[in-house]
Design a protein around this motif. Structure first.
Motif, PDB file in Angstrom:
ATOM      1  N   VAL A 167     -25.246  51.829 -18.952  1.00  0.00           N
ATOM      2  CA  VAL A 167     -26.434  52.880 -19.310  1.00  0.00           C
ATOM      3  C   VAL A 167     -26.135  53.039 -20.632  1.00  0.00           C
ATOM      4  CG1 VAL A 167     -27.191  54.974 -19.236  1.00  0.00           C
ATOM      5  CG2 VAL A 167     -26.712  54.053 -17.100  1.00  0.00           C
ATOM      6  N   GLU A 168     -24.937  53.309 -21.320  1.00  0.00           N
ATOM      7  CA  GLU A 168     -24.771  53.509 -22.741  1.00  0.00           C
ATOM      8  C   GLU A 168     -25.017  52.443 -23.598  1.00  0.00           C
ATOM      9  OE1 GLU A 168     -20.872  55.201 -25.692  1.00  0.00           O
ATOM     10  OE2 GLU A 168     -21.014  55.057 -23.367  1.00  0.00           O
ATOM     11  N   ASP A 169     -24.767  51.081 -23.258  1.00  0.00           N
ATOM     12  CA  ASP A 169     -25.072  50.145 -23.743  1.00  0.00           C
ATOM     13  C   ASP A 169     -26.647  49.748 -23.995  1.00  0.00           C
ATOM     14  OD1 ASP A 169     -22.602  49.344 -24.101  1.00  0.00           O
ATOM     15  OD2 ASP A 169     -22.451  48.072 -22.604  1.00  0.00           O
ATOM     16  N   TYR A 170     -27.481  50.111 -22.936  1.00  0.00           N
ATOM     17  CA  TYR A 170     -28.864  50.151 -22.867  1.00  0.00           C
ATOM     18  C   TYR A 170     -29.379  51.153 -23.510  1.00  0.00           C
ATOM     19  CZ  TYR A 170     -29.132  45.625 -20.737  1.00  0.00           C
ATOM     20  OH  TYR A 170     -28.940  44.371 -20.137  1.00  0.00           O
ATOM     21  N   SER A 171     -28.770  52.190 -24.384  1.00  0.00           N
ATOM     22  CA  SER A 171     -29.089  53.281 -24.893  1.00  0.00           C
ATOM     23  C   SER A 171     -29.251  52.814 -26.590  1.00  0.00           C
ATOM     24  CB  SER A 171     -28.547  54.555 -24.624  1.00  0.00           C
ATOM     25  OG  SER A 171     -28.598  54.735 -23.228  1.00  0.00           O
ATOM     26  N   ALA A 172     -28.703  51.775 -26.758  1.00  0.00           N
ATOM     27  CA  ALA A 172     -28.526  51.417 -28.190  1.00  0.00           C
ATOM     28  C   ALA A 172     -29.920  51.656 -29.192  1.00  0.00           C
ATOM     29  CB  ALA A 172     -27.723  50.264 -28.320  1.00  0.00           C
ATOM     30  N   ASP A 173     -30.920  51.441 -28.592  1.00  0.00           N
ATOM     31  CA  ASP A 173     -31.999  51.244 -29.346  1.00  0.00           C
ATOM     32  C   ASP A 173     -32.876  52.787 -29.584  1.00  0.00           C
ATOM     33  OD1 ASP A 173     -33.152  51.649 -26.899  1.00  0.00           O
ATOM     34  OD2 ASP A 173     -34.682  49.931 -27.012  1.00  0.00           O
ATOM     35  N   GLY A 174     -32.152  53.992 -28.802  1.00  0.00           N
ATOM     36  CA  GLY A 174     -32.642  55.098 -29.200  1.00  0.00           C
ATOM     37  C   GLY A 174     -33.537  55.710 -27.871  1.00  0.00           C
ATOM     38  N   LEU A 175     -33.790  54.771 -27.072  1.00  0.00           N
ATOM     39  CA  LEU A 175     -34.190  55.322 -25.732  1.00  0.00           C
ATOM     40  C   LEU A 175     -33.015  55.963 -24.739  1.00  0.00           C
ATOM     41  CD1 LEU A 175     -37.082  52.718 -24.306  1.00  0.00           C
ATOM     42  CD2 LEU A 175     -37.245  54.957 -25.655  1.00  0.00           C
ATOM     43  N   GLN A 176     -33.563  57.042 -24.279  1.00  0.00           N
ATOM     44  CA  GLN A 176     -32.321  57.821 -23.456  1.00  0.00           C
ATOM     45  C   GLN A 176     -32.256  56.852 -21.960  1.00  0.00           C
ATOM     46  OE1 GLN A 176     -33.779  61.550 -21.869  1.00  0.00           O
ATOM     47  NE2 GLN A 176     -31.826  62.132 -21.379  1.00  0.00           N
ATOM     48  N   GLY A 177     -30.930  56.645 -21.946  1.00  0.00           N
ATOM     49  CA  GLY A 177     -30.704  55.783 -20.732  1.00  0.00           C
ATOM     50  C   GLY A 177     -30.443  56.781 -19.353  1.00  0.00           C
ATOM     51  N   ILE A 178     -31.105  56.610 -18.292  1.00  0.00           N
ATOM     52  CA  ILE A 178     -30.735  57.228 -17.168  1.00  0.00           C
ATOM     53  C   ILE A 178     -30.170  56.373 -16.149  1.00  0.00           C
ATOM     54  CG2 ILE A 178     -31.967  58.608 -15.419  1.00  0.00           C
ATOM     55  CD1 ILE A 178     -32.212  59.745 -18.222  1.00  0.00           C
ATOM     56  N   PRO A 179     -28.962  56.820 -15.545  1.00  0.00           N
ATOM     57  CA  PRO A 179     -28.436  56.004 -14.599  1.00  0.00           C
ATOM     58  C   PRO A 179     -29.308  56.061 -13.138  1.00  0.00           C
ATOM     59  CG  PRO A 179     -27.232  58.020 -14.900  1.00  0.00           C
ATOM     60  CD  PRO A 179     -28.121  57.835 -15.904  1.00  0.00           C
ATOM     61  N   THR A 180     -29.408  54.810 -12.620  1.00  0.00           N
ATOM     62  CA  THR A 180     -30.365  54.653 -11.483  1.00  0.00           C
ATOM     63  C   THR A 180     -29.834  53.978 -10.436  1.00  0.00           C
ATOM     64  OG1 THR A 180     -32.286  54.906 -12.992  1.00  0.00           O
ATOM     65  CG2 THR A 180     -32.793  54.061 -10.826  1.00  0.00           C
ATOM     66  N   PHE A 181     -30.153  54.367  -9.172  1.00  0.00           N
ATOM     67  CA  PHE A 181     -29.800  53.702  -7.923  1.00  0.00           C
ATOM     68  C   PHE A 181     -31.138  53.219  -7.322  1.00  0.00           C
ATOM     69  CE2 PHE A 181     -26.077  56.780  -6.672  1.00  0.00           C
ATOM     70  CZ  PHE A 181     -25.399  56.317  -7.636  1.00  0.00           C
ATOM     71  N   GLU A 182     -31.357  51.745  -7.223  1.00  0.00           N
ATOM     72  CA  GLU A 182     -32.346  50.846  -6.795  1.00  0.00           C
ATOM     73  C   GLU A 182     -31.889  50.570  -5.583  1.00  0.00           C
ATOM     74  OE1 GLU A 182     -35.916  47.990  -7.609  1.00  0.00           O
ATOM     75  OE2 GLU A 182     -34.335  47.833  -9.107  1.00  0.00           O
ATOM     76  N   ILE A 183     -32.338  51.408  -4.416  1.00  0.00           N
ATOM     77  CA  ILE A 183     -31.755  51.036  -3.256  1.00  0.00           C
ATOM     78  C   ILE A 183     -32.822  50.197  -2.242  1.00  0.00           C
ATOM     79  CG2 ILE A 183     -31.084  52.036  -0.964  1.00  0.00           C
ATOM     80  CD1 ILE A 183     -30.375  54.398  -2.706  1.00  0.00           C
ATOM     81  N   ILE A 184     -32.581  48.903  -1.927  1.00  0.00           N
ATOM     82  CA  ILE A 184     -33.509  48.238  -0.917  1.00  0.00           C
ATOM     83  C   ILE A 184     -33.594  49.045   0.496  1.00  0.00           C
ATOM     84  CG2 ILE A 184     -34.184  45.787   0.026  1.00  0.00           C
ATOM     85  CD1 ILE A 184     -31.889  44.815  -1.736  1.00  0.00           C
ATOM     86  N   ALA A 185     -34.517  49.756   0.736  1.00  0.00           N
ATOM     87  CA  ALA A 185     -34.852  50.579   1.789  1.00  0.00           C
ATOM     88  C   ALA A 185     -35.163  49.668   2.976  1.00  0.00           C
ATOM     89  CB  ALA A 185     -35.790  51.789   1.617  1.00  0.00           C
ATOM     90  N   THR A 186     -36.126  48.749   2.851  1.00  0.00           N
ATOM     91  CA  THR A 186     -36.529  47.776   3.879  1.00  0.00           C
ATOM     92  C   THR A 186     -36.168  46.398   3.506  1.00  0.00           C
ATOM     93  OG1 THR A 186     -38.737  47.733   2.861  1.00  0.00           O
ATOM     94  CG2 THR A 186     -38.340  49.421   4.618  1.00  0.00           C
ATOM     95  N   VAL A 187     -35.547  45.678   4.208  1.00  0.00           N
ATOM     96  CA  VAL A 187     -34.810  44.584   3.764  1.00  0.00           C
ATOM     97  C   VAL A 187     -35.552  43.233   4.388  1.00  0.00           C
ATOM     98  CG1 VAL A 187     -32.639  42.876   3.716  1.00  0.00           C
ATOM     99  CG2 VAL A 187     -32.629  45.423   3.431  1.00  0.00           C
ATOM    100  N   ALA A 188     -35.965  42.288   3.485  1.00  0.00           N
ATOM    101  CA  ALA A 188     -36.662  41.101   4.195  1.00  0.00           C
ATOM    102  C   ALA A 188     -35.710  40.416   5.546  1.00  0.00           C
ATOM    103  CB  ALA A 188     -37.122  40.092   3.162  1.00  0.00           C
ATOM    104  N   SER A 189     -36.147  40.070   6.514  1.00  0.00           N
ATOM    105  CA  SER A 189     -35.554  39.365   7.531  1.00  0.00           C
ATOM    106  C   SER A 189     -35.905  38.362   8.052  1.00  0.00           C
ATOM    107  CB  SER A 189     -35.502  40.593   8.747  1.00  0.00           C
ATOM    108  OG  SER A 189     -34.690  40.015   9.683  1.00  0.00           O
ATOM    109  N   SER A 190     -35.101  37.215   8.322  1.00  0.00           N
ATOM    110  CA  SER A 190     -35.306  36.052   9.061  1.00  0.00           C
ATOM    111  C   SER A 190     -35.759  36.226  10.544  1.00  0.00           C
ATOM    112  CB  SER A 190     -34.332  35.141   8.914  1.00  0.00           C
ATOM    113  OG  SER A 190     -33.078  35.680   9.607  1.00  0.00           O
ATOM    114  N   ARG A 191     -35.569  37.230  10.985  1.00  0.00           N
ATOM    115  CA  ARG A 191     -36.059  37.740  12.377  1.00  0.00           C
ATOM    116  C   ARG A 191     -37.314  38.444  12.543  1.00  0.00           C
ATOM    117  NH1 ARG A 191     -33.034  41.322  14.104  1.00  0.00           N
ATOM    118  NH2 ARG A 191     -31.987  41.703  12.310  1.00  0.00           N
ATOM    119  N   ALA A 192     -38.102  38.349  13.586  1.00  0.00           N
ATOM    120  CA  ALA A 192     -39.238  39.269  13.582  1.00  0.00           C
ATOM    121  C   ALA A 192     -39.099  40.500  13.914  1.00  0.00           C
ATOM    122  CB  ALA A 192     -40.124  38.454  14.792  1.00  0.00           C
ATOM    123  N   GLY A 193     -38.037  40.991  14.760  1.00  0.00           N
ATOM    124  CA  GLY A 193     -37.479  42.158  15.016  1.00  0.00           C
ATOM    125  C   GLY A 193     -38.525  42.626  16.130  1.00  0.00           C
TER     126      GLY A 193
END
Length: 495
Positions: free
Chosen positions: A279-305
């Motif tokens: 996050v610190e590295d990606y704040s180098a241009d002056g934008l404020q970096g915010i740590p984020t969790f991108e969580i796959i809540a529903t996962v593509a499956s090979s099974r129909a279910g």
């Protein structure tokens, strides 16, 4: 609309009683100078009533569309009677000068209009000072003429811990009268007519919005909602109520497995510790970096279910520890949907409990949005702008209902076919809409894809994101290389 939440404000707020009179004094179109006083003779002498202003409770709203109507409403609020009043023409210099006179002498100030004579009668006024061009209108009572040019620049007034705030949303010509009325009561005033979004005003004005009692004048529905957001005082990770000036930097994956991305390789605390230096590295241009969790809540499956949708939906309790940890540690969360044969809105509604929180946004991944009879990895999925707009409208309504800060709304795309009718995607102000180029491969290929996806979209209304793959990108872009792309990337995730 909740407008009662208060928060500390500065102990002393300097409030300009009246703006300095600007412009030139109004003059008559004739060359004859009008007499300073027009007198309606009287044959009796009457003791004047005690007609001081009354500082009673404020209403939640002062009605009126024109400056004249607003002035009558303020007069009704502050005066049960008045022996003398100030009436002005409808020019701003005259209103400014008249408001100064009324404040100095504790008299009602009316902007001349259809209701002026009726209000003078209600007040029982015996004399009027007309601020405007000669000749003065006939109000049926003793009238003297005052030129706006003869009234000096008013002084400023310092109010300590104002108990209330007057907020003007439109018709800035009424501002001098409202400002003077507030100052006379020892209260604050702010004119928001020039503000495009109350969620982005400077901190000093936001502190004013935190005053416990507020009376609004002329605010539209959007302004009232934005005011409610700021007064609720629930800010985003990193502060503020919008994502302007911020860049989200995310680890992507599913909490139950490391096979789907780096997020699943450790617990929430270890994930944040590993993410912080990036996050610190990606704040180098002056934008404020915010740590984020991108969580796959529903996962593509090979099974129909059991529901035949080829998507495995994570349970609420599986996600809760990550979302609770994020709330306590200044982390934003984006819930990612891979819906298979069902639609995005149906899946998003499963997680409404979390999407009603201020630090949780939503991502749609069209690669995994199947048509009937399709299966994953045989076709690249696709979604139309109509379905995207259904989700964004539902999400925007949640933001309004809960008076939340702006909510992140991300849509993945690395191939044109993934979003049909993309130009019809709506970008409601409640949401911060981002299209993320999430393709993998050599860096030069990713540059080309990003350029193609973003070409000609300068006025599209959404921002742009980029995805890095630890294993599939060869080489993976460095922070400097990713930050150098145009248009600027505001969302970066790692898988």
């Amino acid at each position: 609309m909740r407008l009662t939440t208060s928060r500390p404000v500065a102990t002393a707020i300097a409030i300009l009683v009246l703006a300095a009179c600007t412009g030139t004094a109004e003059t008559s179109s004739t060359t004859t100078t009008a007499p300073p006083t027009t007198t309606i003779p009287t044959t009796t002498t009457t003791t004047l009533a005690d007609c001081s202003s009354v500082d009673g409770p404020l209403p939640n709203m002062i009605e009126g569309e024109s400056a004249s109507e607003i002035s009558v409403a303020v007069s009704n609020l502050r005066f049960e009677c008045a022996n003398a009043a100030v009436v002005t023409s409808d020019s701003l210099p005259a209103i400014q000068a008249g408001a100064a006179l009324g404040l100095e002498d504790d008299e009602p100030v009316l902007v001349n209009g259809d209701g002026t004579v009726a209000e003078l009668e209600r007040l029982g006024a015996r004399s009027v000072r007309w601020v405007g061009p000669a000749p003065a209108p006939d109000f049926g009572i003793e009238t003297s003429i005052v030129s706006p040019a003869d009234i000096g620049t008013p002084a400023s007034l310092t109010v300590t811990d104002p108990p209330a705030l007057w907020v003007l949303g439109e018709n800035s010509d009424a501002a001098p009268i409202l400002r003077a009325a507030a100052a006379a009561r020892g209260e604050a005033f702010v004119d928001i007519t020039a503000f495009e979004d109350l969620r982005t005003v400077d901190r000093e004005v936001m502190d004013l919005f935190g005053i416990g009692t507020i009376v609004t004048v002329g605010l539209d529905e959007n302004q009232m909602w934005q005011l409610g957001v700021v007064r609720a005082a629930t800010e985003l990770p990193g502060g503020g109520f919008t994502f302007d000036g911020k860049r989200l930097v995310a680890f992507y994956g599913n909490p139950t497995t490391s096979a789907l991305g780096v997020l699943g390789e450790q617990d929430p605390a270890a994930t944040l510790e590993r993410l912080r230096p990036i996050v610190e590295d990606y704040s180098a241009d002056g934008l404020q970096g915010i740590p984020t969790f991108e969580i796959i809540a529903t996962v593509a499956s090979s099974r129909a279910g059991a529901d035949n949708d080829y998507s495995d939906e994570a349970g609420i309790e599986t996600l809760r520890p990550w979302i609770d940890f994020a709330a306590a540690n200044g982390v934003y969360v984006v819930l990612d949907l891979q819906p298979g044969r069902t639609d995005f809105l149906t899946q998003a509604q499963r997680y409404e409990e979390f999407l009603r929180l201020p630090h949780v946004g939503l991502a749609l991944d069209p690669e995994w949005r199947l048509k009937p009879n399709q299966v994953h990895l045989r076709q690249i999925g696709t979604v139309d702008a109509t379905e995207i707009n259904q989700v964004s409208a539902w999400l925007a309504e949640i933001v309004r209902e809960e008076q939340l800060p702006q909510k992140y709304f991300l849509v993945h795309q690395f191939h044109f076919s993934m979003i049909t009718n993309r130009e019809l995607i709506e970008t409601p102000t409640e949401l911060f809409t981002v299209i993320q180029m999430d393709g993998q491969g050599p860096l030069h290929t990713k540059y080309e894809t990003y350029g193609a996806i973003t070409a000609g979209q300068e006025d599209a209304g959404w921002a742009w994101g980029w995805k890095n793959f630890y294993d599939e990108d060869n080489p993976m872009g460095t922070p400097a290389e990713v930050l150098a792309v145009e248009p600027v990337v505001v969302f970066v995730s790692f898988q």
